[in-house]
Each structure stands twice: as structure tokens, then as C-alpha cells.
Scaffold this active site. Structure first.
Site, short mmCIF file in Angstrom:
data_model
loop_
_atom_site.label_atom_id
_atom_site.label_comp_id
_atom_site.label_asym_id
_atom_site.label_seq_id
_atom_site.Cartn_x
_atom_site.Cartn_y
_atom_site.Cartn_z
CB CYS A 105 1.13 -2.29 4.76
SG CYS A 105 1.14 -3.32 6.24
CG HIS B 26 11.28 -27.04 11.70
ND1 HIS B 26 10.92 -26.46 12.89
CD2 HIS B 26 12.64 -27.19 11.73
CE1 HIS B 26 12.01 -26.23 13.60
NE2 HIS B 26 13.06 -26.67 12.93
CG HIS C 97 12.70 -23.07 12.80
ND1 HIS C 97 12.83 -22.89 14.16
CD2 HIS C 97 13.88 -23.63 12.39
CE1 HIS C 97 14.02 -23.32 14.55
NE2 HIS C 97 14.68 -23.76 13.49
CB THR D 280 2.79 -2.14 10.83
OG1 THR D 280 1.59 -2.70 10.25
CG2 THR D 280 2.46 -0.82 11.51
CG ASP E 265 -0.34 0.22 2.53
OD1 ASP E 265 0.90 0.32 2.59
OD2 ASP E 265 -1.07 0.33 3.53
C1 RB5 Z 1 -1.98 2.61 6.47
O1 RB5 Z 1 -1.99 3.86 7.11
C2 RB5 Z 1 -1.56 1.52 7.45
O2 RB5 Z 1 -2.64 1.24 8.28
C3 RB5 Z 1 -1.14 0.28 6.70
O3 RB5 Z 1 -0.08 0.62 5.87
C4 RB5 Z 1 -0.64 -0.87 7.53
O4 RB5 Z 1 0.31 -0.49 8.45
C5 RB5 Z 1 -1.67 -1.71 8.13
O5 RB5 Z 1 -1.42 -2.68 8.84
#
Ligand code: RB5
Length: 366
Positions: free
Chosen positions: A64, A132, A97, A66, A7
Site C-alpha cells: 500500500c 526462534h 527470526h 506505506t 491498493d
Molecule cells: C492510501 O492513501 C494509504 O492510506 C494506504 O495506501 C496505506 O498507506 C495505508 O496504510
């Protein structure tokens, strides 16, 4: 081939991953996004994961803000083991693993250089196998049980839901879905599909024997016995199906029902309803080309049932699984005839892939 996607939050590191893969001459399939404009992550993560799950791509890398959202989405796809990593140790271990086939990283957690370093580790570290294998099988078992439960849910609909996969219906449906099909042709197709579906939905009409005279002999033959039908289109798109079904059953009566949901009470409010006065003697077929959330179909049928018709069936051209589940649960006694079960509803309540807004396309209002 390696499938990649992100994203807006992961765009920067996704581009770094892409450059790294290209520098190693590894073929890449980039599912976007292609700039830093805000975009929802799940559909993109889903496409990368599908590419891996189908075998088109060997592995996937999704980013994304995070790494968490894309991993949650990717892990919903069958056969995907997506791991969120923000350090080299975890990347190595998830290959050794967990035999992870998708790596998820956060553009607000790591920088471009780390993203490239982790990509290298992810691609170059083999699975350890050994003990595993059993552990991964146990992950697979959970997924298989979930699919089994889903299949059981689907089979509960057996006998209630009739998916009409006749080649003529499917062909016309393809034309209907095409965004280049204009209103006139769209209306004709809706009518033709409704007629073909009606043929099947009236299969259980009862017959009685009569005697008639042919030009050469007396013949004992059959006619439909006494059952009366009423078609009730849900305003407004349902109207598009009326001409088609009336071609087949010209003696049927047509009721109309229009509802909206009171936003405060969430109760259905009839804003228009004109049903045949003798509805108690009639078998009703409710018409609406699209079964999306199921809300209006459920409410319309609830309202119609209050008038005590002999039976109620529902006929739609395209259904979303969400709407089908809701309708079968709310009205388990109502048989549903449907030409296609699509993939899902998007965040705006449109059926995907669907055909857009049936009402707008029938009446040319957009
Ligand atoms: C977008 O702002 C953010 O929520 C997305 O990139 C991601 O981190 C979601 O888990």
C-alpha cells in the site's frame, strides 16, 4: 504459489514484484488492484492473507502507500505473520527470526527496484529455527487465546441464538442470495424461508389434550393451548416475511413498526406503530430479513417491550456478527432465529456476502 495484492498506493511496486516473480517463473496469484484508482486496502490484504493462511499460497506480498495498513489487516488473519519492511536487513531478519509469511511494502516509501530486491530476499532467506521456534509459538499463543475468547463469546449466545441450517432453508437461501433472482421469485423465497423458520420458532408452543371423534373411534389428542401470537414486521423489509409465517399461524395478529434514528439525539423515533391492542396477552415474533448493525432491531424491540407483551422473539434470515453481538447484548432475554450468520458488514452497512438490500429486492425498488 505467491499471493500478491495492493491498493492504489502500492500498485506500482506490486506490478514490479509481479514482473520479478514472473521472471523467476514463480506462479503468482494477483488479488489486485489492477490500476491506480483509489481503492480500500483491507479487503485486498485480507484476501492475500487468507490465501496464505489456507495453504493455497506459500507466501504473500502486499503493498500500500506505506505498507502499514495492509500489514495491520493481514495480521488479523489466523496464522499470518506479516512484516512491514523498507530495508534489506529487516527483510532478511524477518525471515530468519520471525518466519514471516507475508511481506508488506510501501509504494510511497521504496521504489520498484527495491521492491524487487526485497522480494528476492524474502523468498530466498530460510527461517533460522532454533530458539526462534519458541518465540514464534508465543505469538501463536496470543492468537490462540484471542480465538478462545471469541469462542467463549460465541458460546454465550448458546441458547439464545438458533442458527437454522436445515437443508431446505440453506438451499432457498442460496437462491435468495443470487443477484439474478428476480423480485417475484425473491418474494416467494423470503416467504417460504420465513415459514420454515417459523416452524422452528414456534416449537415451544404449549399443547393441551382434547378428545375428538375420528370416523372410527374416540381419540385423545393435542391442540395448541391458548397461547396467542403476534408477528411484528419491521418496516419495510419485514413485511416480506409476513405471508409465510401467517400460512403457518393464520390466527396470529400482525402489528407493524417503523422507526428511524433521530440524527441529533440518536434516539429511536417511531414514525409508524400499530400493534395489536391485546399485545399484553401475546407472544411476539419480530420479523426483519436482515440483521445488519442491529440498530433497528434493538430499537424496535425496546419499543415493543414498553407495551409489555408476554415474550419477544426475533426472526431474521441473514445476520452479521456485529448485529448479532449488539442485539444479544441489548436484549439478552430475546431468542433469535436466523438462517445464516454472514462474514461482516462493509463500510456502507451491507452484510457481506449477504443478498443486497432485502427491501429493494422484495419491492423491486432498485
Ligand atoms: C492510501 O492513501 C494509504 O492510506 C494506504 O495506501 C496505506 O498507506 C495505508 O496504510
Amino acid at each position: 504459489m505467491i499471493a500478491i495484492g495492493s491498493d492504489h498506493g502500492g500498485y506500482r511496486i506490486k506490478e514490479a514484484v509481479k514482473a520479478y516473480l514472473q521472471s523467476r517463473n514463480i506462479p503468482v496469484k494477483d488479488f489486485g488492484t489492477h490500476d491506480e484508482q483509489s481503492v480500500n486496502y483491507a479487503p485486498i490484504a485480507g484476501k492475500v492473507a487468507q490465501s496464505v493462511s489456507s495453504g493455497e499460497s506459500e507466501k504473500g506480498i502486499i503493498c500500500c502507500g506505506t505498507g502499514i495498513g495492509v500489514s495491520m489487516a493481514a495480521n488479523k488473519v489466523r496464522g499470518i505473520r506479516a512484516a512491514v519492511c523498507d530495508n534489506a536487513f529487516c527483510v532478511e531478519m524477518t525471515r530468519r527470526h520471525n518466519n514471516a509469511n507475508v511481506l508488506c511494502m510501501g509504494g510511497r516509501v521504496i521504489d520498484e527496484q527495491q521492491a524487487q530486491e526485497f522480494t528476492g530476499i524474502f523468498l530466498d532467506t530460510p527461517f533460522d529455527g532454533d530458539r526462534h521456534i519458541q518465540r514464534i509459538q508465543e505469538i501463536q499463543d496470543i492468537e490462540d487465546q484471542t480465538y478462545e475468547l471469541r469462542k467463549q463469546e460465541e458460546s454465550k449466545m448458546d441458547g439464545q441464538v438458533f442458527l437454522m441450517d436445515h437443508p431446505l432453508i440453506q438451499h432457498k437461501l442460496t437462491l435468495l442470495r443470487d443477484k439474478n433472482t428476480g423480485s417475484k421469485e425473491f418474494r416467494e423465497l423470503v416467504g417460504e424461508i420465513a415459514m420454515l423458520m417459523c416452524y422452528e420458532a414456534t416449537r415451544d408452543l404449549t399443547l393441551k389434550e382434547v378428545e375428538i371423534e375420528t370416523p372410527v373411534a374416540i381419540a385423545k389428542t393435542k391442540v395448541i393451548s391458548g397461547r396467542k401470537l403476534a408477528f411484528i414486521p419491521i418496516l419495510r423489509a419485514g413485511i416480506g416475511m409476513v405471508d409465510g409465517v401467517m400460512e403457518l399461524v393464520p390466527a396470529a395478529k400482525v402489528g407493524h413498526i417503523g422507526l428511524y434514528r433521530n440524527p441529533e439525539t440518536l434516539q429511536p423515533v417511531e414514525y409508524y406503530s400499530k400493534l395489536p391492542t391485546d399485545i399484553k396477552e401475546r407472544d411476539v415474533i419480530v420479523l426483519d430479513p436482515m440483521l445488519a448493525t442491529g440498530g433497528s432491531a434493538i430499537d424496535a424491540i425496546t419499543t415493543i417491550k414498553k407495551h409489555a407483551p408476554k415474550s419477544v422473539k426475533f426472526m431474521c434470515i441473514i445476520a452479521a456478527p456485529e448485529g448479532m453481538n449488539a442485539l444479544t447484548q441489548a436484549h439478552p432475554d430475546v431468542q433469535i432465529y436466523c438462517a445464516a450468520m454472514d462474514d461482516h458488514l462493509n463500510e456502507h452497512g451491507y452484510i457481506i456476502p449477504g443478498l443486497g438490500d432485502a427491501g429493494d429486492r422484495i419491492f423491486g425498488t432498485k
